[in-house]
Design a protein around this motif. Structure first.
Motif, short mmCIF file in Angstrom:
data_model
loop_
_atom_site.label_atom_id
_atom_site.label_comp_id
_atom_site.label_asym_id
_atom_site.label_seq_id
_atom_site.Cartn_x
_atom_site.Cartn_y
_atom_site.Cartn_z
N GLU A 274 1.43 7.09 -65.58
CA GLU A 274 1.20 6.70 -66.97
C GLU A 274 0.13 7.58 -67.62
N TYR A 275 -0.82 8.03 -66.84
CA TYR A 275 -1.90 8.88 -67.35
C TYR A 275 -1.33 10.21 -67.85
N VAL A 276 -0.43 10.79 -67.06
CA VAL A 276 0.19 12.06 -67.47
C VAL A 276 0.95 11.87 -68.77
N LEU A 277 1.70 10.77 -68.87
CA LEU A 277 2.45 10.50 -70.09
C LEU A 277 1.54 10.29 -71.28
N GLU A 278 0.39 9.64 -71.04
CA GLU A 278 -0.56 9.42 -72.13
C GLU A 278 -1.11 10.75 -72.65
N GLN A 279 -1.41 11.66 -71.74
CA GLN A 279 -1.88 12.99 -72.17
C GLN A 279 -0.78 13.73 -72.93
N ILE A 280 0.43 13.65 -72.43
CA ILE A 280 1.55 14.35 -73.08
C ILE A 280 1.79 13.80 -74.48
N SER A 281 1.64 12.50 -74.66
CA SER A 281 1.87 11.91 -75.97
C SER A 281 0.86 12.40 -77.00
N ALA A 282 -0.27 12.93 -76.53
CA ALA A 282 -1.32 13.42 -77.43
C ALA A 282 -1.26 14.93 -77.63
N MET A 283 -0.15 15.56 -77.24
CA MET A 283 0.01 17.00 -77.45
C MET A 283 -0.18 17.35 -78.91
N ARG A 284 -0.78 18.48 -79.17
CA ARG A 284 -0.95 18.96 -80.54
C ARG A 284 -0.34 20.35 -80.65
N GLN A 285 -0.20 20.83 -81.87
CA GLN A 285 0.41 22.15 -82.12
C GLN A 285 1.76 22.25 -81.40
N VAL A 286 2.56 21.20 -81.52
CA VAL A 286 3.81 21.09 -80.77
C VAL A 286 4.93 21.87 -81.46
N THR A 287 5.67 22.61 -80.68
CA THR A 287 6.84 23.33 -81.19
C THR A 287 8.03 23.08 -80.26
N GLU A 288 9.21 23.15 -80.84
CA GLU A 288 10.43 23.03 -80.03
C GLU A 288 10.78 24.38 -79.46
N SER A 289 11.13 24.42 -78.17
CA SER A 289 11.33 25.69 -77.49
C SER A 289 12.72 25.82 -76.87
N GLY A 290 13.72 25.21 -77.49
CA GLY A 290 15.08 25.37 -77.02
C GLY A 290 15.51 24.32 -76.02
N THR A 291 16.72 24.51 -75.47
CA THR A 291 17.31 23.56 -74.53
C THR A 291 17.43 24.20 -73.16
N GLU A 292 17.08 23.44 -72.13
CA GLU A 292 17.16 23.90 -70.75
C GLU A 292 17.86 22.83 -69.92
N THR A 293 18.32 23.20 -68.75
CA THR A 293 18.94 22.25 -67.83
C THR A 293 18.02 22.03 -66.64
N LEU A 294 17.60 20.79 -66.45
CA LEU A 294 16.72 20.43 -65.34
C LEU A 294 17.45 19.45 -64.44
N ASP A 295 17.65 19.84 -63.18
CA ASP A 295 18.38 18.99 -62.24
C ASP A 295 19.70 18.53 -62.84
N LYS A 296 20.42 19.45 -63.46
CA LYS A 296 21.74 19.23 -64.06
C LYS A 296 21.70 18.36 -65.31
N VAL A 297 20.50 18.13 -65.84
CA VAL A 297 20.35 17.33 -67.05
C VAL A 297 19.90 18.22 -68.20
N PRO A 298 20.70 18.35 -69.28
CA PRO A 298 20.25 19.13 -70.45
C PRO A 298 19.04 18.45 -71.09
N ALA A 299 18.05 19.24 -71.42
CA ALA A 299 16.83 18.67 -72.00
C ALA A 299 16.25 19.63 -73.02
N THR A 300 15.69 19.05 -74.09
CA THR A 300 15.01 19.85 -75.11
C THR A 300 13.56 20.05 -74.69
N HIS A 301 13.13 21.30 -74.76
CA HIS A 301 11.79 21.67 -74.29
C HIS A 301 10.83 21.75 -75.47
#
Length: 270
Positions: free
Chosen positions: A147-174
């Motif tokens: 939960e701590y990692v997720l809390e830090q991630i939720s506070a990301m700043r200067q966020v940009t979308e960086s395309g789509t990748e496949t992680l463990d056969k799952v398409p995901a937006t980066h």
């Protein structure tokens, strides 16, 4: 209680030059507001994904990688199921190439139970407060709490979308961004906070901490990563989540098998 580990990691602070740029609306046609909205949207997407992820369960894999700048790399692996919505989970912690044995952790509401096996054997389970636990190193989650990692991630700043990748056969937006000073020092010990404050004063800016989030088609986090690199001394924490929604069964230790511990420390416990 301190896990008996023959391991010490030192962080080195070096000068880092940062540059930024500002934009302005010279036409006065509202384009600046439009650009601001575009920059906000990716951050909103990450926060929404963290919220959705916290409302379910998942199998978690957390990898901590530390390079000391002198050719040595240390790794800590944490795996287990976690019901993020119910605040219950069970984790196994290992350090490949380090001490033999493992540390087991059980999360139940605001209590975390910890025991060691093998060379890290402890007498029974120690129990401590989850909400009061502190991080003893930058980017480390107190007691490896996902939960701590997720809390830090939720506070990301200067966020940009960086395309789509496949992680463990799952398409995901980066999505990519940075962590600010308050997020980096979230729930750290006063000793670590003082060191980060000194480093910021020396640099004249926040430490260069980068963050990444990958979001699947259902709007859930499937991977989150934080990364700090100072003159070759590098720490990277990667949290991967899969099997979202799968039931997680947690066996809470009996009260007769546990004893309260004010604080846990050691590299395998954050």
């Amino acid at each position: 209680m301190r896990a008996p580990l023959p391991f010490t990691a030192a962080l080195v602070t070096a000068a880092v030059l940062c540059a930024g740029c500002a934009s302005h609306d010279d036409a006065g046609d509202g384009s600046a507001a439009k650009r601001a909205a575009e920059k906000t949207a990716p951050a909103d997407a990450v926060r929404a994904a963290v919220k959705a992820t916290r409302a379910t369960s998942a199998h978690t894999r957390q990898n901590v990688k530390i390079s000391d700048g002198q050719g040595q790399t240390y790794r800590i692996d944490i795996t287990g199921g976690f019901d993020l919505d119910a605040d219950r989970g069970a984790l196994s912690v290992r350090m490949p190439g380090g001490p033999t044995g493992r540390i087991d952790e059980v999360f139940a509401d605001d209590t975390v139970y910890v025991r060691g096996t093998g060379d890290l054997a402890m007498d029974g389970w120690g129990s401590t407060s989850r909400s009061a636990a502190k991080a003893h190193a930058m980017l480390r989650a107190p007691l490896n709490d996902p939960e701590y990692v997720l809390e830090q991630i939720s506070a990301m700043r200067q966020v940009t979308e960086s395309g789509t990748e496949t992680l463990d056969k799952v398409p995901a937006t980066h999505y990519r961004g940075t962590l600010g000073h308050s997020t980096l020092t979230l729930r750290t010990t006063s000793k670590i906070r003082d060191k980060v404050d000194e480093a910021r004063d020396y640099l004249g800016s926040d430490l260069p901490v980068f963050a990444d989030a990958w979001i699947d088609g259902q709007g859930r986090i499937v991977r989150a990563r934080t990364d700090l690199n100072l003159s070759g001394v590098r720490m990277t924490v990667t949290l991967s989540l899969s099997e979202h929604g799968k039931p997680v069964r947690v066996a809470v230790p009996d009260a007769g098998q546990t004893s309260p511990v004010p604080e846990f420390d050691g590299p395998m416990l954050g």
